[in-house]
Design an enzyme around this catalytic site. Structure first.
Site, PDB file in Angstrom:
ATOM      1  CB  SER A   1      13.123   5.284   7.723  1.00  0.00           C
ATOM      2  OG  SER A   1      13.287   4.604   6.511  1.00  0.00           O
ATOM      3  CG  ASN A   2      11.400   5.579   2.672  1.00  0.00           C
ATOM      4  OD1 ASN A   2      12.087   6.334   1.993  1.00  0.00           O
ATOM      5  ND2 ASN A   2      11.776   4.334   2.959  1.00  0.00           N
TER       6      ASN A   2
ATOM      7  CE  LYS B   1      -5.706 -13.090  -0.985  1.00  0.00           C
ATOM      8  NZ  LYS B   1      -6.324 -13.861  -2.061  1.00  0.00           N
TER       9      LYS B   1
ATOM     10  CG  ASN C   1       5.631   0.235  -4.219  1.00  0.00           C
ATOM     11  OD1 ASN C   1       5.591   0.291  -2.988  1.00  0.00           O
ATOM     12  ND2 ASN C   1       6.346  -0.686  -4.855  1.00  0.00           N
TER      13      ASN C   1
ATOM     14  CG  HIS D   1      11.002  -2.141  -5.546  1.00  0.00           C
ATOM     15  ND1 HIS D   1      10.400  -3.164  -4.828  1.00  0.00           N
ATOM     16  CD2 HIS D   1      12.074  -2.690  -6.160  1.00  0.00           C
ATOM     17  CE1 HIS D   1      11.084  -4.276  -5.010  1.00  0.00           C
ATOM     18  NE2 HIS D   1      12.100  -4.020  -5.814  1.00  0.00           N
TER      19      HIS D   1
HETATM   20  C1  GAR Z   1      11.945   0.708   1.874  1.00  0.00           C
HETATM   21  O1  GAR Z   1      13.286   0.421   1.607  1.00  0.00           O
HETATM   22  C2  GAR Z   1      11.087   0.397   0.659  1.00  0.00           C
HETATM   23  O2  GAR Z   1      11.735   0.648  -0.553  1.00  0.00           O
HETATM   24  C3  GAR Z   1      10.838  -1.079   0.851  1.00  0.00           C
HETATM   25  O3  GAR Z   1      10.601  -1.231   2.221  1.00  0.00           O
HETATM   26  C4  GAR Z   1      11.405  -0.276   2.925  1.00  0.00           C
HETATM   27  C5  GAR Z   1      10.545   0.394   3.961  1.00  0.00           C
HETATM   28  O4  GAR Z   1      11.346   1.110   4.863  1.00  0.00           O
HETATM   29  N1  GAR Z   1       9.725  -1.513   0.062  1.00  0.00           N
HETATM   30  C6  GAR Z   1       9.666  -2.706  -0.528  1.00  0.00           C
HETATM   31  O5  GAR Z   1      10.558  -3.531  -0.455  1.00  0.00           O
HETATM   32  C7  GAR Z   1       8.416  -2.947  -1.319  1.00  0.00           C
HETATM   33  N2  GAR Z   1       8.543  -4.098  -2.145  1.00  0.00           N
HETATM   34  P1  GAR Z   1      10.707   2.141   5.871  1.00  0.00           P
HETATM   35  O6  GAR Z   1       9.572   1.415   6.605  1.00  0.00           O
HETATM   36  O7  GAR Z   1      11.823   2.494   6.799  1.00  0.00           O
HETATM   37  O8  GAR Z   1      10.203   3.310   5.096  1.00  0.00           O
END
Ligand code: GAR
Length: 197
Positions: free
Chosen positions: A16-17, A69, A113, A115
């Site tokens: 989604s991001n 990893k 990144n 978070h």
């Molecule tokens: C997001 O909320 C991001 O902040 C998180 O994964 C999600 C991905 O959502 N990332 C982490 O937790 C990293 N440690 P998306 O696939 O819908 O963009």
């Protein structure tokens, strides 16, 4: 013509991001940046559907043999593809793997990144669940530079999200994601204007 500021997005799931970044680009809100490609470590991920929808390459790259990893031959595959796309910036948007030295050195100072907490609070997995369990009144999201220490690099920008008394993991996640969808494209646009990092 001026060379674009090439962004490569890495993710593991929903995307989604990545979609918010592509939508911002389409709407002319991504500065000089353009998404050169998307890399995903999960073969059936929804994120891969963004490729045909937005006309960008979206590729599954085998991350084997490790589960948490990126190292060895897989790490080299990722580095080669990102170099082939001439990335100025590597964006981790839900990429659930720890990056190791070869990758960090290949793109030093050019990896960010996203978070889902106000770092340094609640690093690691399930940051939204952690915030609820800690009964804090405010959480949010962070974009930071990536270093060898997980979720600890220099913070570039954060957005606060208020936690309501009745919030569940689902309702809070929806609010944090909405904040992320504004924050990440804004940071990418800003970095693209600041010049080639
Ligand atoms: C997001 O909320 C991001 O902040 C998180 O994964 C999600 C991905 O959502 N990332 C982490 O937790 C990293 N440690 P998306 O696939 O819908 O963009």
């Amino acid at each position: 013509m001026e060379k674009p500021f090439n962004v490569v997005i890495l993710g593991s799931g929903r995307g989604s991001n990545a979609e918010a970044v592509l939508a911002a680009q389409r709407a002319g809100r991504l500065g000089q940046a353009r998404v050169a490609g998307i890399l995903c470590d999960q073969p059936g991920a929804r994120m891969l559907e963004l490729g045909p929808r937005f006309g960008v390459p979206a590729v599954y790259l085998d991350p084997a043999p490790f589960k948490t990893k990126l190292e060895g031959a897989a790490e080299q595959r990722y580095i080669a593809q990102i170099r082939a796309w001439q990335a100025d910036l590597v964006v981790l948007a839900g990429f659930m793997r720890v990056l190791k030295t070869a990758f960090l050195e290949a793109f030093a100072g050019r990896i960010i990144n996203l978070h889902p907490s106000l770092l340094p609070a609640f690093p690691g997995l399930d940051a939204i669940g952690q915030a609820l369990a800690a009964r804090v009144a405010v959480t949010g999201c962070t974009v930071h530079e990536v270093t060898a220490q997980v979720d600890a690099g220099r913070i570039l920008r954060q957005t606060q999200v208020l936690i309501a008394p009745g919030d569940t993991v689902e309702s809070l996640a929806a609010k944090v994601h909405a904040a992320e969808h504004e924050l990440l494209p804004a940071v990418i646009a800003e970095l693209s204007q600041r010049g080639r990092k």
